[in-house]
Structures are given as C-alpha cells and as structure tokens.
Design an enzyme around this catalytic site. Structure first.
Site, PDB file in Angstrom:
ATOM      1  CG  ASN A  42     157.229  66.300   1.124  1.00 58.29           C
ATOM      2  OD1 ASN A  42     156.130  66.536   1.595  1.00 58.29           O
ATOM      3  ND2 ASN A  42     157.563  66.664  -0.106  1.00 58.29           N
ATOM      4  CD  GLU A  55     157.773  57.890   1.819  1.00 55.77           C
ATOM      5  OE1 GLU A  55     158.193  59.059   1.995  1.00 55.77           O
ATOM      6  OE2 GLU A  55     157.559  57.415   0.699  1.00 55.77           O
ATOM      7  CB  CYS A  86     162.211  57.493  -3.030  1.00 53.30           C
ATOM      8  SG  CYS A  86     162.984  57.786  -1.436  1.00 53.30           S
TER       9      CYS A  86
HETATM   10  N1  THU Z   1     159.248  62.479  -1.521  1.00 56.20           N
HETATM   11  C1  THU Z   1     158.747  61.882  -0.399  1.00 56.20           C
HETATM   12  O1  THU Z   1     158.370  62.556   0.560  1.00 56.20           O
HETATM   13  N2  THU Z   1     158.719  60.525  -0.356  1.00 56.20           N
HETATM   14  C2  THU Z   1     159.133  59.701  -1.366  1.00 56.20           C
HETATM   15  O2  THU Z   1     159.169  58.491  -1.190  1.00 56.20           O
HETATM   16  C3  THU Z   1     159.517  60.276  -2.655  1.00 56.20           C
HETATM   17  C4  THU Z   1     159.723  61.747  -2.678  1.00 56.20           C
HETATM   18  C5  THU Z   1     159.305  63.946  -1.566  1.00 56.20           C
HETATM   19  C6  THU Z   1     160.712  64.492  -1.586  1.00 56.20           C
HETATM   20  C7  THU Z   1     160.520  65.826  -2.262  1.00 56.20           C
HETATM   21  O3  THU Z   1     160.169  66.794  -1.277  1.00 56.20           O
HETATM   22  C8  THU Z   1     159.322  65.611  -3.178  1.00 56.20           C
HETATM   23  O4  THU Z   1     158.700  64.418  -2.748  1.00 56.20           O
HETATM   24  C9  THU Z   1     159.703  65.487  -4.645  1.00 56.20           C
HETATM   25  O5  THU Z   1     160.700  64.555  -4.832  1.00 56.20           O
END
Ligand code: THU
Length: 128
Positions: A42, A55, A86
């Site tokens: 992320n 993802e 998510c």
């Molecule tokens: N995040 C992800 O990388 N993948 C997910 O499926 C859920 C959330 C990240 C986004 C943000 O940088 C951090 O997790 C908190 O929401």
C-alpha cells in the site's frame, strides 16, 4: 508457487509499504494462471483518498505486464492477523479472475494460513 511462498513474498513487500498516515502496512503477492508472480504494497498520500491498497498495486503490475488472470493472492499486514482485502479490492480481483476458476485468497493468522475463495468473500458479485 506454494501458498507459503506467496505469503513469504507478501511479508517481504509489506516492508516497503508507504503508510505514514495510518501506520498500517500491507503487502500482497499474486500468482497468475501462467505462473507469473507480482507483488505490491500500500502507498498513501497526504490527500488520503488517493491511497492505493497493496492488492490493487500488485494487480496493476500484473496488468502492465500483460497478465490478466489471477489464480491466487496472499495478503499480509504486520498490524493485523487475517488481514482481508477491502471491498474495493475484492471487486478489482473479481475483474481479473477466470470466470470458471476461483481465486484463492491466502491470509495469515498467527503461524497458520487461512485460505478463502474470492467467491466466499464476494458472493453475488457484480458483473457486466
Ligand atoms: N489497505 C490495503 O492495502 N489493502 C486493503 O485491502 C485494506 C486497506 C491499506 C490502505 C491504507 O493504506 C491502510 O491499509 C489502512 O486502511
């Protein structure tokens, strides 16, 4: 690759996460039906809504390399056991899933791997 190997790569790439705002690191490693491997982490922005999930970062790399069918994806966060994708990422994974096959979603719960299918995590999904 084995699910363990995919998870190991997800763990490695989570270390590159740029998440100064949430302090919630995530790494993902996917395998396509052709056996190709792509990772993503992320990365956040001071304009929060521009954040890209691990993802979708991995999916973008696969698409840019000409790979459009995902077989399995491991997702890892050092901050949370069973870090599940998510809703937005579930829909994006669905777009690049073979219609007749399902995608294995590999999560880590302590020392154990938990395996779900995308159909389990995104039932009655939207299609055009
Ligand atoms: N995040 C992800 O990388 N993948 C997910 O499926 C859920 C959330 C990240 C986004 C943000 O940088 C951090 O997790 C908190 O929401």
């Amino acid at each position: 690759m084995t699910y363990e190997e995919l998870m190991q790569k997800a763990i490695e790439v989570s270390k590159n996460s740029y998440s100064p705002y949430s302090k919630f690191a995530v790494g993902a490693c996917l395998e396509t039906v052709n056996g190709k491997i792509y990772t993503g982490c992320n990365f956040e922005n001071s304009s929060f809504g521009m954040t890209i999930c691990a993802e979708r970062n991995a999916v973008g790399s696969a698409i840019a390399d000409g790979e459009q069918k995902i077989k399995a994806i491991a997702i890892y966060s050092p901050n949370q056991d069973n870090c599940a994708p998510c809703g937005a990422c579930r829909q994006v994974l669905h777009e690049f899933c073979d219609r007749d096959e399902d995608v294995a979603i590999i999560l880590k719960n302590g020392n154990e791997l938990k395996i779900y299918t995308l159909a389990q995590l995104l039932p009655e999904s939207f299609n055009l």
